[in-house]
Design a protein around this motif. Structure first.
Motif, PDB file in Angstrom:
ATOM      1  N   MET A   1      47.937  37.490  51.117  1.00 38.95           N
ATOM      2  CA  MET A   1      48.982  37.647  52.110  1.00 38.95           C
ATOM      3  C   MET A   1      48.339  38.073  53.413  1.00 38.95           C
ATOM      4  SD  MET A   1      50.931  41.273  51.367  1.00 38.95           S
ATOM      5  CE  MET A   1      50.925  41.135  49.626  1.00 38.95           C
ATOM      6  N   LEU A  15      41.587  43.833  47.524  1.00 41.19           N
ATOM      7  CA  LEU A  15      41.922  43.038  46.352  1.00 41.19           C
ATOM      8  C   LEU A  15      42.802  43.883  45.445  1.00 41.19           C
ATOM      9  CD1 LEU A  15      41.549  40.612  44.430  1.00 41.19           C
ATOM     10  CD2 LEU A  15      39.537  41.793  43.550  1.00 41.19           C
ATOM     11  N   THR A  16      43.924  43.334  45.024  1.00 44.25           N
ATOM     12  CA  THR A  16      44.824  44.017  44.103  1.00 44.25           C
ATOM     13  C   THR A  16      44.939  43.191  42.826  1.00 44.25           C
ATOM     14  OG1 THR A  16      46.086  44.916  45.956  1.00 44.25           O
ATOM     15  CG2 THR A  16      47.147  44.944  43.806  1.00 44.25           C
ATOM     16  N   ARG A  26      47.571  39.178  37.585  1.00 42.65           N
ATOM     17  CA  ARG A  26      48.065  38.661  38.855  1.00 42.65           C
ATOM     18  C   ARG A  26      47.217  39.324  39.917  1.00 42.65           C
ATOM     19  NH1 ARG A  26      54.154  38.173  41.192  1.00 42.65           N
ATOM     20  NH2 ARG A  26      53.470  37.162  43.091  1.00 42.65           N
ATOM     21  N   ARG A  27      46.732  38.550  40.895  1.00 42.45           N
ATOM     22  CA  ARG A  27      45.847  39.118  41.900  1.00 42.45           C
ATOM     23  C   ARG A  27      46.185  38.559  43.270  1.00 42.45           C
ATOM     24  NH1 ARG A  27      45.009  34.698  39.478  1.00 42.45           N
ATOM     25  NH2 ARG A  27      43.493  33.201  40.193  1.00 42.45           N
ATOM     26  N   TRP A  28      45.868  39.344  44.299  1.00 40.14           N
ATOM     27  CA  TRP A  28      46.034  38.870  45.656  1.00 40.14           C
ATOM     28  C   TRP A  28      45.094  39.639  46.580  1.00 40.14           C
ATOM     29  CZ3 TRP A  28      49.879  41.385  42.995  1.00 40.14           C
ATOM     30  CH2 TRP A  28      50.278  42.619  43.457  1.00 40.14           C
ATOM     31  N   LEU A  29      44.776  39.000  47.705  1.00 39.98           N
ATOM     32  CA  LEU A  29      43.951  39.619  48.735  1.00 39.98           C
ATOM     33  C   LEU A  29      44.835  39.937  49.926  1.00 39.98           C
ATOM     34  CD1 LEU A  29      40.783  37.351  48.807  1.00 39.98           C
ATOM     35  CD2 LEU A  29      40.836  39.777  48.285  1.00 39.98           C
ATOM     36  N   GLN A  30      44.706  41.138  50.419  1.00 44.20           N
ATOM     37  CA  GLN A  30      45.430  41.547  51.612  1.00 44.20           C
ATOM     38  C   GLN A  30      44.383  41.718  52.699  1.00 44.20           C
ATOM     39  OE1 GLN A  30      47.812  44.968  50.849  1.00 44.20           O
ATOM     40  NE2 GLN A  30      48.841  44.884  52.806  1.00 44.20           N
ATOM     41  N   SER A  42      39.770  32.380  52.179  1.00 47.29           N
ATOM     42  CA  SER A  42      39.894  31.408  51.092  1.00 47.29           C
ATOM     43  C   SER A  42      38.586  31.287  50.317  1.00 47.29           C
ATOM     44  CB  SER A  42      40.303  30.046  51.649  1.00 47.29           C
ATOM     45  OG  SER A  42      41.583  30.114  52.204  1.00 47.29           O
ATOM     46  N   ALA A  45      38.162  34.371  48.161  1.00 46.74           N
ATOM     47  CA  ALA A  45      39.030  34.289  46.978  1.00 46.74           C
ATOM     48  C   ALA A  45      38.451  33.318  45.949  1.00 46.74           C
ATOM     49  CB  ALA A  45      40.432  33.860  47.391  1.00 46.74           C
ATOM     50  N   THR A  49      37.233  34.303  42.157  1.00 45.86           N
ATOM     51  CA  THR A  49      37.802  33.626  40.992  1.00 45.86           C
ATOM     52  C   THR A  49      36.693  33.030  40.129  1.00 45.86           C
ATOM     53  OG1 THR A  49      39.839  33.170  42.177  1.00 45.86           O
ATOM     54  CG2 THR A  49      39.397  31.817  40.249  1.00 45.86           C
TER      55      THR A  49
END
Length: 57
Positions: A1, A15-16, A26-30, A42, A45, A49
């Motif tokens: 996000m 990184l969460t 479930r993961r996402w980068l802020q 990108s 990420a 991965t």
């Protein structure tokens, strides 16, 4: 996000990871969109991965 902050903050992207009931992650980068371009985030990420996939076999 995207996480735009005024003033060009160069804080490290965060990184969460959240474990799901089925055992998945479930993961996402802020990140600060004013300090980092989307292609850079990108790539970060993708590399994360790939490393996680290799570590998990």
């Amino acid at each position: 996000m995207p996480w735009p902050l005024p003033g060009g903050d160069r804080g490290v992207p965060e990184l969460t990871l959240v474990e799901q009931p089925d055992g998945g992650l479930r993961r996402w980068l802020q990140y600060n969109a004013l300090a980092f371009d989307l292609p850079v985030i990108s790539e970060l990420a993708w590399e994360y991965t790939a490393a996680l996939t290799a570590a998990c076999g």
